[in-house]
Design an enzyme around this catalytic site. Structure first.
Site, PDB file in Angstrom:
ATOM      1  N   ASN A  46       0.787  -1.232   0.000  1.00 17.60           N
ATOM      2  CA  ASN A  46       0.000   0.000   0.000  1.00 17.60           C
ATOM      3  C   ASN A  46       0.821   1.285   0.000  1.00 17.60           C
ATOM      4  O   ASN A  46       0.376   2.296  -0.519  1.00 17.60           O
ATOM      5  CB  ASN A  46      -1.006  -0.006   1.159  1.00 17.60           C
ATOM      6  CG  ASN A  46      -0.370  -0.204   2.510  1.00 17.60           C
ATOM      7  OD1 ASN A  46       0.726  -0.729   2.629  1.00 17.60           O
ATOM      8  ND2 ASN A  46      -1.065   0.208   3.553  1.00 17.60           N
ATOM      9  N   GLU A  56       4.101  -4.258  12.360  1.00 16.22           N
ATOM     10  CA  GLU A  56       3.086  -3.222  12.129  1.00 16.22           C
ATOM     11  C   GLU A  56       1.938  -3.900  11.393  1.00 16.22           C
ATOM     12  O   GLU A  56       2.047  -4.207  10.204  1.00 16.22           O
ATOM     13  CB  GLU A  56       3.668  -2.063  11.301  1.00 16.22           C
ATOM     14  CG  GLU A  56       4.828  -1.350  11.960  1.00 16.22           C
ATOM     15  CD  GLU A  56       4.435  -0.599  13.209  1.00 16.22           C
ATOM     16  OE1 GLU A  56       3.234  -0.349  13.415  1.00 16.22           O
ATOM     17  OE2 GLU A  56       5.336  -0.265  13.999  1.00 16.22           O
ATOM     18  N   CYS A 100      -3.581   1.006   7.057  1.00 15.42           N
ATOM     19  CA  CYS A 100      -3.936   0.316   8.296  1.00 15.42           C
ATOM     20  C   CYS A 100      -4.557   1.249   9.331  1.00 15.42           C
ATOM     21  O   CYS A 100      -5.174   0.777  10.287  1.00 15.42           O
ATOM     22  CB  CYS A 100      -2.731  -0.405   8.884  1.00 15.42           C
ATOM     23  SG  CYS A 100      -1.293   0.625   9.099  1.00 15.42           S
TER      24      CYS A 100
END
Length: 478
Positions: free
Chosen positions: A155, A251, A285
């Site tokens: 992303n 993460e 996220c």
């Protein structure tokens, strides 16, 4: 057409019979290139080469030299900003304006890391605090740890790669990078740029291929001292189990809550949620997903946000006016569409959007949801926000914390006492006040709690996690 293998030392590995992975443009699904997958043996070779370069070069490279490499890289990236931005559009489907923004952030990451390389400060420890410590001096210094394995997502294929690579270089480590197979070309372009900036061969090695084929070999290699991963929780926690005895930073996912109180500036909240819910088609996220609005302003907020979302320009990400482009694959868009349909079947109402055309999912607002619906309790990773009313602080704190995730949140209110009190009670790695959850600057501490991960990123904090503290004691002789 772009065609690359893996990069180990000063050599590109692409000969022989290899698995070929096609890389498609997410918008028109045209093939833009292919990668030739590394073998497990080549992954091991990449680690061994990186270890040799660490021992012989990076470990002893002075801070000013590491800083200069990173500073030169920042200058080179700034000169090629448009070239990199267009590559991000092609491989990730990111709208060109957002792609330029990602490159701009990546330049800052290199600049922050260049500064960080010269600020690896230790401390002097007063030893005569202890009985017997007279005439002795203690020093604690930060030292690099060795080979770092970095596994990155699709992303933010430039900036999130640099969040691992740049602090590793700043600290004096070497890196073996496994980029997302859907977006590998920006990593290759970065590799060439860092090489031009003076990074020694083998300080950054790239192994291209599918994670299922390469990751276990990479993270379990005994010469790897730290693993840093950004991606899904399902994969991340498996990596944590595999990487026993190593430093690990994860993460992972989130379903970020954003809370809008009755005294908030509604227009500011609308603008923030518009950006936070639909940037890169919601594929971040910390995208705004769960929107809790005080019941007294719920209708007003909903009317305003529906009006703004319905006007978003959808289309070709290469066009300057496009505000929302495709999701990374059509399968990803189909999955998100299914979650919307499941929610509607269970009583939710779509107020705008909800339709799919290939890999493009319309920006969607859904209400009348329950906390058990996937669009609320899971990470939606799509251009979907769920809007829900609340009545008081205790209720909304319980709702926001009722999640397996805890990465970032947003709180909108003009009452600073309330804001700080709420921030302390939210089970999150970070809380923004009068700003949306997706906001991130590249030098702040960033990382979640609960199932959102472990460890912190942000250049200064990554450098600390990529170093060890070595104690040196000195006895002062008469």
């Amino acid at each position: 057409m772009l065609r690359y293998g893996s990069f180990v030392g000063n050599e590109e590995l692409k000969n022989g019979d290899r698995k070929i992975i096609e890389v498609l443009n997410p918008y028109d699904h045209n093939k833009i290139g292919e990668i030739l997958s590394a073998t497990k043996e080549e992954v091991s070779l990449a680690v061994e080469n990186a270890h040799e370069v660490f021992q012989n070069t990076m470990k002893t490279m002075p801070a000013h030299a590491r800083s200069l490499i990173l500073r030169k890289a920042a200058v080179l990236l700034e000169e090629r900003q448009e070239q990199f931005a267009q590559l991000l559009v092609k491989e990730a489907g990111k709208p060109i304006v957002e792609a330029r923004g990602e490159v701009g952030r990546a330049i800052q990451v290199l600049q922050f890391a260049s500064e960080g390389a010269k600020n690896l400060n230790g401390e002097q420890i007063v030893l005569d605090n202890a009985i017997g410590g007279e005439s002795q001096l203690g020093l604690a210094k930060r030292v690099p740890i060795g080979v770092i394995a970095a596994i990155t997502p699709f992303n933010f294929p430039l900036n999130l790669v640099l969040h691992k690579v740049a602090p590793a270089i700043a600290a004096g480590n070497t890196i073996v990078l496994k980029p997302a197979e859907k977006t590998p070309f920006s990593s290759v372009a970065l590799y060439e740029l860092l090489k031009e900036a003076g990074l020694p061969s083998g300080a950054l090695n790239i192994v291209n291929g599918a994670g299922v084929d390469l990751v276990e070999t990479l993270v379990t290699h005994p010469l790897v001292k730290k693993v840093t991963f950004t991606g899904s929780g399902a994969v991340g926690w498996k990596i944590q189990e595999m990487a026993k005895g190593k430093k690990v930073t994860l993460e992972l996912g989130s379903n970020a809550p954003n809370i809008i109180f009755e005294d908030a500036n509604i227009d500011n909240a609308v603008n923030a949620i518009l950006m936070g819910g639909y940037t890169f088609a919601g594929q971040a996220c910390v995208s705004a997903q769960r929107i809790y609005v005080h019941h007294s302003i719920y209708d007003t907020f909903l009317e305003k946000i529906i009006d703004r979302v319905s006007q978003l320009k959808i289309g070709n990400p290469m066009e300057e006016s496009t505000q929302l482009g495709p999701m990374i694959t059509e399968d990803a868009a189909i999955r998100a569409e299914q979650w919307i349909n499941e929610a509607v079947q269970d009583g939710a109402i779509v107020r705008t959007g909800g339709k799919r055309n290939g890999s493009i999912l319309e920006p969607t607002i859904i209400e009348k949801v329950t906390r058990e619906m996937k669009v609320v309790c899971a990470e939606v990773f799509a251009p979907i926000i769920a809007v829900m009313p609340f009545t008081n602080e205790e209720e909304v704190i319980e709702l926001a914390n009722d999640s397996q995730y805890g990465l970032q949140a947003g709180v909108f209110t003009n009452d600073i006492n309330r804001a700080l009190k709420i921030a302390d009670r939210l089970e999150m790695g970070g809380v923004w006040i009068n700003e949306v959850s997706v906001k991130r600057y590249d030098h702040i501490p960033y990382g979640g709690v609960k199932q959102s991960g472990m460890g912190k990123e942000g250049i200064h904090y990554s450098i600390q996690e990529m170093t060890d503290i070595k104690f040196i004691g000195i006895k002062i002789l008469p």
